[in-house]
Design a protein around this motif. Structure first.
Motif, short mmCIF file in Angstrom:
data_model
loop_
_atom_site.label_atom_id
_atom_site.label_comp_id
_atom_site.label_asym_id
_atom_site.label_seq_id
_atom_site.Cartn_x
_atom_site.Cartn_y
_atom_site.Cartn_z
N GLN A 76 0.83 -1.21 0.00
CA GLN A 76 0.00 0.00 0.00
C GLN A 76 0.87 1.26 0.00
O GLN A 76 0.60 2.21 -0.73
CB GLN A 76 -0.92 -0.01 1.22
N LYS A 79 2.24 1.65 -3.43
CA LYS A 79 1.20 2.07 -4.37
C LYS A 79 0.96 3.57 -4.26
O LYS A 79 0.81 4.27 -5.28
CB LYS A 79 -0.09 1.31 -4.10
N GLU A 80 0.96 4.08 -3.03
CA GLU A 80 0.75 5.53 -2.82
C GLU A 80 1.86 6.35 -3.44
O GLU A 80 1.66 7.50 -3.83
CB GLU A 80 0.65 5.81 -1.32
N GLN A 81 3.05 5.76 -3.54
CA GLN A 81 4.20 6.47 -4.09
C GLN A 81 4.48 6.09 -5.55
O GLN A 81 5.52 6.45 -6.11
CB GLN A 81 5.44 6.17 -3.24
N ASP A 82 3.54 5.36 -6.15
CA ASP A 82 3.67 4.92 -7.55
C ASP A 82 4.94 4.11 -7.79
O ASP A 82 5.60 4.24 -8.84
CB ASP A 82 3.63 6.12 -8.50
N LEU A 83 5.29 3.26 -6.81
CA LEU A 83 6.48 2.41 -6.95
C LEU A 83 6.10 1.03 -7.48
O LEU A 83 6.70 0.54 -8.43
CB LEU A 83 7.17 2.27 -5.60
N PHE A 84 5.14 0.40 -6.84
CA PHE A 84 4.60 -0.90 -7.25
C PHE A 84 3.35 -1.14 -6.41
O PHE A 84 3.03 -0.32 -5.53
CB PHE A 84 5.61 -2.03 -7.05
N ASP A 85 2.63 -2.23 -6.67
CA ASP A 85 1.48 -2.56 -5.83
C ASP A 85 1.52 -4.05 -5.50
O ASP A 85 2.45 -4.77 -5.90
CB ASP A 85 0.16 -2.15 -6.49
N ASP A 88 1.96 -6.52 -8.32
CA ASP A 88 3.34 -6.59 -8.82
C ASP A 88 4.18 -7.53 -7.96
O ASP A 88 5.04 -8.26 -8.47
CB ASP A 88 3.97 -5.20 -8.83
#
Length: 269
Positions: A76, A79-85, A88
């Motif tokens: 999470q 995901k908030e930092q647009d790294l992975f979710d 992934d």
């Protein structure tokens, strides 16, 4: 149509997202970041191991859920930092396991278990080379691992390339040599505590090497030794208390006698 497992995972991810909701989330969860939850992850992993050691399967199930929550929490944050979710993460481990087991998911054949292990290590080496500029054989061994476990992994890496004794004799000799070096520093006047600590580190490293050659995981062995000592010491405390005494009212000879009684009782069970 989603199956039940997918729905359960989706529900967990939704709960995690709600905990991190800026307006209606939990204040504690909102304060956390990658660094702050690392200690909880390590603690949860040890609690899983402890529950398994006790063969308490109800606790194992619960502790695995707590550990899974750690993965979901990191996912999470990412995901908030647009790294992975989370997807992934799942896709990555699925691809890795498939690639590392060609004898299961492709039709590659290996002669024996040793050949399977060698292929596994070769795949891991390729991954390290792709991810890091540091091309050392020892790259990517986590610094945060318990020291005994990290020493074991360092030695395994070196052994995979032939930097290892192939018989037990020199391994045992090295332990004796390192113990002698500790004692040589201990008898110095004045003592140099830094050198004593350094030699103790070398001794522990050599003992880990002996454990590895005996196919014993040193971290687990020490954990078991801790538990055995604690169990026996608690029984000594109980025996002394039943005599109407406290530990500090007993001589070392008396305590040693009680210790030997407890040890003998366990050996005869």
């Amino acid at each position: 149509m989603h199956n039940k497992t997918t729905l359960d995972i989706d529900n967990l991810l939704t709960i995690m997202a709600q905990l991190r909701d800026p307006k209606n989330g939990c204040p504690w969860d909102l304060k956390q970041d990658f660094d702050s939850i690392v200690p909880y992850t390590i603690e949860e992993a040890y609690e899983v191991a402890d529950a398994i050691d006790q063969k308490n399967w109800v606790d194992v199930k619960e502790e695995l859920g707590d550990l899974l929550f750690q993965v979901v929490f990191y996912s999470q944050l990412a995901k908030e930092q647009d790294l992975f979710d989370f997807n992934d993460v799942v896709a990555g481990i699925s691809e890795k396991l498939t690639r590392r087991h060609p004898h299961v998911f492709n039709d590659e054949k290996f002669e024996d278990e040793m050949a399977v292990k060698q292929n596994w290590e070769a795949e891991k080496a390729k991954e390290r080379a792709q991810k890091l500029q540091d091309e050392s054989l020892l790259a990517n061994i986590p610094l945060a691992l318990p020291a005994l476990t990290r020493a074991d992994k360092i030695q395994q890496r070196c052994a995979s390339q032939g930097f290892d004794w192939d018989t037990l004799g020199p391994v045992v000799d090295k332990v004796t040599e390192e113990l002698d070096e500790v004692m040589a520093e201990v008898i110095q006047t004045p003592q140099d505590q830094h050198k004593i600590a350094e030699e103790m580190g070398d001794l522990l490293f050599s003992v880990v090497n002996l454990s590895r050659h005996l196919d014993v995981k040193p971290e687990h062995a020490l954990q078991q030794a801790n538990k055995k000592f604690e169990r026996r010491f608690r029984q000594v405390e109980k025996n002394v208390l039943e005599q109407g005494k406290s530990l500090n009212q007993c001589s070392l000879t008396e305590l040693d006698f009680e210790w030997d009684r407890v040890k003998q009782y366990e050996c005869n069970k």
